[in-house]
Write an enzyme that holds these catalytic residues in place. Structure first.
Site, PDB file in Angstrom:
ATOM      1  N   LEU A 125      -3.104  -2.654  12.610  1.00  0.00           N
ATOM      2  CA  LEU A 125      -1.676  -2.998  12.642  1.00  0.00           C
ATOM      3  C   LEU A 125      -1.428  -4.387  12.050  1.00  0.00           C
ATOM      4  O   LEU A 125      -0.354  -4.960  12.222  1.00  0.00           O
ATOM      5  CB  LEU A 125      -1.145  -2.931  14.082  1.00  0.00           C
ATOM      6  CG  LEU A 125      -1.218  -1.540  14.720  1.00  0.00           C
ATOM      7  CD1 LEU A 125      -0.834  -1.593  16.192  1.00  0.00           C
ATOM      8  CD2 LEU A 125      -0.308  -0.553  13.984  1.00  0.00           C
ATOM      9  N   ASP A 172       0.550  -6.014   3.817  1.00  0.00           N
ATOM     10  CA  ASP A 172       0.613  -6.461   5.212  1.00  0.00           C
ATOM     11  C   ASP A 172       1.551  -7.657   5.385  1.00  0.00           C
ATOM     12  O   ASP A 172       2.434  -7.659   6.244  1.00  0.00           O
ATOM     13  CB  ASP A 172      -0.786  -6.827   5.727  1.00  0.00           C
ATOM     14  CG  ASP A 172      -1.804  -5.713   5.472  1.00  0.00           C
ATOM     15  OD1 ASP A 172      -1.371  -4.585   5.205  1.00  0.00           O
ATOM     16  OD2 ASP A 172      -3.003  -5.990   5.550  1.00  0.00           O
TER      17      ASP A 172
END
Ligand code: GLA
Length: 379
Positions: A125, A172
């Site tokens: 994540l 990201d």
């Protein structure tokens, strides 16, 4: 969280923080390994963050603490050296401090620092991008500098590429920086150009973190990066985004087996991202879900960055009621699967998937239910 980090800061450093920032983790929605190939990608900033609190010091010391490590590490502002062992989490803020100078910005000298997080690490994540961006915003606040968002994102990526040492693309940091609640972030990585695409409020994300990680994961990521660059060269283009599907097919006999598969995955995946953007406008999440599952199949068979654990979860989820689609999210070679579901998908169904997984692999995956959240900000 704001109260929690302020209280912790007080406990650790004996005074109140001057600035508090936060930056979210991300889910790679679709666009697997397209970013460093100059392609397009869609990501979701999630409602889980890394929070950073800072206050200036006048003695040239930088005192770092995180709830993850539970220890203060004191470093002189005169040296920026890569940390190892328990202190290696500090390489993220240190990498940002080093990158600020590369971007001709000022790095703050002495400061007290605390990071806390409700974002699990190692779940694919991007807690690393989140700590980079939250730290970047905190350092910019300390030095009263206001570069644009794109620069903040690039500083985070620079820290990751050059200090931490991972050759990642801009996905990201871009999603953590440009995220918006109830939206996906669309990145055309060649520019890069950042945009947001509305996501129907009924979209729910479930993450199944297998906690499996290929022993050579960093090396394998770098190897795929290299294979893509070699495939581009063999096709006579600078980056795979410039190759067409017809070109890849025409070159099938001259490309090595791996080069053909990597190139086909990237070119098809970019087309799937663009299709997903178009379908999202109609709000048909089932159709979007099919693209997600097709993306996984391509990662599985062509890019070969899936694992039996991830494939099992995708197969099981794709056949489950109220699931629109599922795929591995992030670099691959272990890690997590994400499922896009309707609100009717609940904990009981998720637990049943986890139980089936445990029956086969002996351990339960972690289950995380999340929605989208806003991008990095000073709070
Ligand atoms: C990791 C990297 C990203 C991207 C994905 C694969 O998450 O950090 O830049 O390359 O893998 O799509």
């Amino acid at each position: 969280m704001k109260q929690k980090i302020a209280a912790l800061f007080h406990q650790v450093h004996g005074r109140a923080p001057t600035f508090i920032t936060r930056a979210p983790g991300r889910i790679e929605f679709i666009g697997n390994h397209t970013d460093y190939n100059g392609g397009t990608v869609l990501g979701a900033s999630i409602d889980r963050d890394v929070w950073v609190a800072v206050a200036p010091r006048t003695d040239g010391l930088r005192r770092f603490y995180s709830d993850y490590s539970g220890k203060v590490v004191e470093l002189s502002a005169a040296v920026i050296e890569k940390q190892t062992g328990e202190a290696s989490w500090i390489n993220y803020p240190l990498g940002v401090l080093a990158a600020l100078l590369v971007f001709k910005l000022q790095a703050p000298q002495g400061f007290d620092y605390v990071a806390v997080s409700d974002l699990p690490t190692g779940a694919g994540l991007s807690s690393s991008a989140a700590i980079e961006l939250a730290s970047g915003l905190a350092f910019l606040a300390l030095t009263e500098q206001h570069p644009d968002r794109e620069t903040l994102v690039k500083i985070g990526k620079h820290a990751e590429n050059h200090f931490v040492g991972v050759p990642c693309g801009i996905l990201d940091q871009g999603v953590s920086g440009f995220g918006k609640k109830d939206h996906l972030v669309f990145i055309d990585c060649k520019g890069p150009h950042f945009d947001t695409v509305p996501l129907p409020g009924s979209a729910n994300f479930w993450i199944f973190n297998t906690h499996t990680k290929h022993a050579l994961v960093d090396g394998l990521y770098a190897a795929r990066h290299r294979e893509c660059m070699e495939a581009a060269k063999a096709l006579g283009v600078g980056l795979l985004v410039e190759a067409t599907s017809a070109q890849v097919e025409a070159a099938k006999t001259v490309l090595s087996g791996n080069a053909y598969k990597r190139a086909k995955h990237v070119v098809d995946e970019i087309a799937r991202v663009d299709e997903a953007v178009a379908v999202l406008k109609t709000g048909e999440l089932d159709k979007v879900g099919h693209l997600l599952t097709a993306s996984h199949r391509s990662s599985q068979h062509l890019f070969e960055n899936s694992t039996p654990e991830l494939d099992f979860l995708v197969d099981r989820l794709a056949a489950t009621l109220n699931v629109h689609g599922a795929r591995l999210t992030g670099g691959g070679f272990g890690g997590a699967v994400m499922a896009l579901t309707s609100p009717a998908f609940g904990d009981a169904q998720a637990q049943a998937v986890a139980a089936d997984y445990a029956a086969k692999f002996g351990a339960r995956p972690d289950i995380l239910h999340m929605k989208t959240g806003d991008g990095a900000e000073r709070v």
